[in-house]
Design an enzyme around this catalytic site. Structure first.
Site, PDB file in Angstrom:
ATOM      1  N   TRP A 130      67.375 -88.643 -13.023  1.00 52.47           N
ATOM      2  CA  TRP A 130      67.735 -87.498 -13.486  1.00 52.47           C
ATOM      3  C   TRP A 130      66.994 -86.339 -12.233  1.00 52.47           C
ATOM      4  CZ3 TRP A 130      64.210 -84.009 -17.115  1.00 52.47           C
ATOM      5  CH2 TRP A 130      64.759 -82.946 -17.456  1.00 52.47           C
ATOM      6  N   ASP A 211      61.183 -92.530 -20.560  1.00 51.21           N
ATOM      7  CA  ASP A 211      62.069 -91.238 -20.958  1.00 51.21           C
ATOM      8  C   ASP A 211      63.097 -91.635 -21.963  1.00 51.21           C
ATOM      9  OD1 ASP A 211      63.500 -88.984 -21.365  1.00 51.21           O
ATOM     10  OD2 ASP A 211      63.671 -88.595 -19.184  1.00 51.21           O
ATOM     11  N   LYS A 246      69.684 -84.171 -27.914  1.00 52.04           N
ATOM     12  CA  LYS A 246      70.971 -84.688 -28.085  1.00 52.04           C
ATOM     13  C   LYS A 246      71.168 -85.696 -29.524  1.00 52.04           C
ATOM     14  CE  LYS A 246      70.285 -84.452 -23.580  1.00 52.04           C
ATOM     15  NZ  LYS A 246      70.285 -83.678 -22.418  1.00 52.04           N
TER      16      LYS A 246
HETATM   17  C1  LMR Z   1      71.436 -83.347 -18.331  1.00 54.99           C
HETATM   18  O1  LMR Z   1      70.965 -84.144 -17.428  1.00 54.99           O
HETATM   19  O2  LMR Z   1      72.577 -82.708 -18.172  1.00 54.99           O
HETATM   20  C2  LMR Z   1      70.273 -82.840 -19.444  1.00 54.99           C
HETATM   21  O3  LMR Z   1      69.377 -83.740 -19.254  1.00 54.99           O
HETATM   22  C3  LMR Z   1      70.034 -81.472 -19.621  1.00 54.99           C
HETATM   23  C4  LMR Z   1      69.248 -81.039 -18.558  1.00 54.99           C
HETATM   24  O4  LMR Z   1      68.206 -80.245 -18.749  1.00 54.99           O
HETATM   25  O5  LMR Z   1      69.382 -81.307 -17.287  1.00 54.99           O
END
Ligand code: LMR
Length: 396
Positions: A130, A211, A246
């Site tokens: 992420w 996470d 979510k």
């Molecule tokens: C995402 O990856 O789209 C979600 O976790 C929202 C975010 O805050 O990035």
């Protein structure tokens, strides 16, 4: 003082939401940020959340500050959801749980805690991960490096490369892992691979930060925490950052938790006290509403059952969309194999689209996906799927 300051670049994910909002094309499609949408393209409030909110309106008597670590009922219920009611660490009080503003807030408190107690530790993130992980960890002052995760040529987990890299990481460093529904790839370790990872992480004396943002979106509430439970069996200390954005659909309430599991009760208490010091110097204490709703639901058998069935409904819709998408893409681009998308878990898939194709989708078709080619499968609906597949086939 600030006249020379240039604008910061937009966020890789949330910046796309802003661009989407500005787009005037009535057929625009937003598959960027990870939010669930139902078949009509809405992000609904779950019925169990509405029921809990109604009950809170009747029973809540004060808006006084919460403690630094949050709502007591919430802090008691979260470790059970993550680890199971009868987990030995709960019985032995080897856990400190703090309510945090979303999963991101939990990650930041965990990072601040690590920076306080292990200032020389490096934080290791999966490649890819992420995009906000390295930013949150670096903002806390930690050094961030990557370990290999995805084999881009097969869209499978490259477990050999991952284990080989973890083997070289110095003891006392921290490894960030995704509990399930890996963001951005949707590719998770199998139970056997989790066992190997847990043994190696424990043997090397690494600290896992897990996470857990999608519990219930992959295979189920229990199945999706198999990896983190395996880590808790093997390793004396595990930090879990979980999000209820979510699985309770409570994105804007910013509700999550940081669960610190330690080998001894005194260690858990000490870690919890340092985490509280980090919180106090940051946002002081968390907002109450989301925690009160989650506690109301998890504390009631009836509302928990309702939540389970609503969560299954969201999970089933995503599975169904994955199948539909693969079928429709195979009809349009028969010489390309999209079947891997069916096996991936959670909201996201790595489509294999390159940055140029992603740009074309946005500029020519008003279709927004993350620059890495990550698609939020949960944003595909019966209304937009054909236009989406036609457009992807065109740019391919
Ligand atoms: C995402 O990856 O789209 C979600 O976790 C929202 C975010 O805050 O990035």
């Amino acid at each position: 003082m600030f006249e020379h300051v240039q604008a910061a670049p937009p966020d890789a994910i949330l910046g796309l939401n802003e661009a989407f909002a500005r787009d005037e094309n009535s057929e625009k499609i937003n598959l960027s940020v990870g939010v669930f949408k139902d078949g009509s393209g809405q992000t609904p409030i779950l019925a169990c959340v509405k029921a809990a909110e109604q009950s809170l309106v009747q029973t809540e008597t004060s808006k006084n500050y919460l403690g630094i670590d949050g709502l007591p009922g919430f802090r008691q219920l979260v470790p059970s959801l993550l680890l199971g009611d009868d987990h030995v660490a709960i019985g032995e009080e080897r856990i400190a749980c703090l309510q945090t503003p979303g999963g991101t807030g939990g990650l930041r408190v965990a990072a601040d805690l690590i920076a306080t107690l292990l200032p020389n530790a490096t934080m290791w993130c999966s490649q890819p991960t992420w995009p906000n992980h390295p930013k949150v960890f670096a903002a806390a002052g930690l050094r961030v490096q990557n370990y290999p995760y995805l084999d881009m040529s097969t869209n499978q987990l490259d477990i050999e490369a991952m284990l080989a890299k973890l083997e070289t990481i110095p003891s006392g460093d921290v490894v960030c892992l995704h509990a399930s529904c890996h963001n951005p790839s949707g590719v998770d370790p199998t139970p056997v691979q989790w066992q190997s990872l847990a043994t190696l992480i424990s043997n090397r004396g690494l600290i896992p930060v897990v996470d857990c943002a999608y519990q219930g979106f992959g295979n189920g509430l229990e199945e999706d925490v198999y990896g983190l439970r395996t880590l808790c069996e093997a390793c004396p200390e595990v930090f879990v950052c979980n999000s209820f954005s979510k699985n309770f659909g409570m994105y804007s309430e910013r509700i999550g938790g940081l669960t610190l599991v330690a080998g001894k009760s005194e260690t858990a208490k000490a870690l919890g006290s340092h985490a509280k010091a980090c919180v106090r110097a940051n946002y002081s204490n968390p907002p109450k509403h989301g925690a009160a709703v989650v506690a109301e639901i998890l504390g009631s058998t009836e509302l928990s059952q309702q939540w389970n069935s609503e969560l299954s409904g969201m999970r089933d819709r995503i599975h169904h969309v994955r199948e539909e998408f693969v079928t429709k893409m195979s009809q349009r681009v028969p010489d390309r194999d999209f079947s891997f998308i069916k096996e991936q878990k959670g909201m996201f898939s790595f489509s294999g689209l390159n940055p140029m194709q992603v740009d074309r989708l946005r500029n020519e078709f008003s279709i927004y996906i993350v620059g890495s080619g990550r698609i939020n499968v949960a944003g595909i609906t019966p209304t937009n799927i054909d236009r989406l597949c036609d457009s992807i086939a065109t740019v391919l």
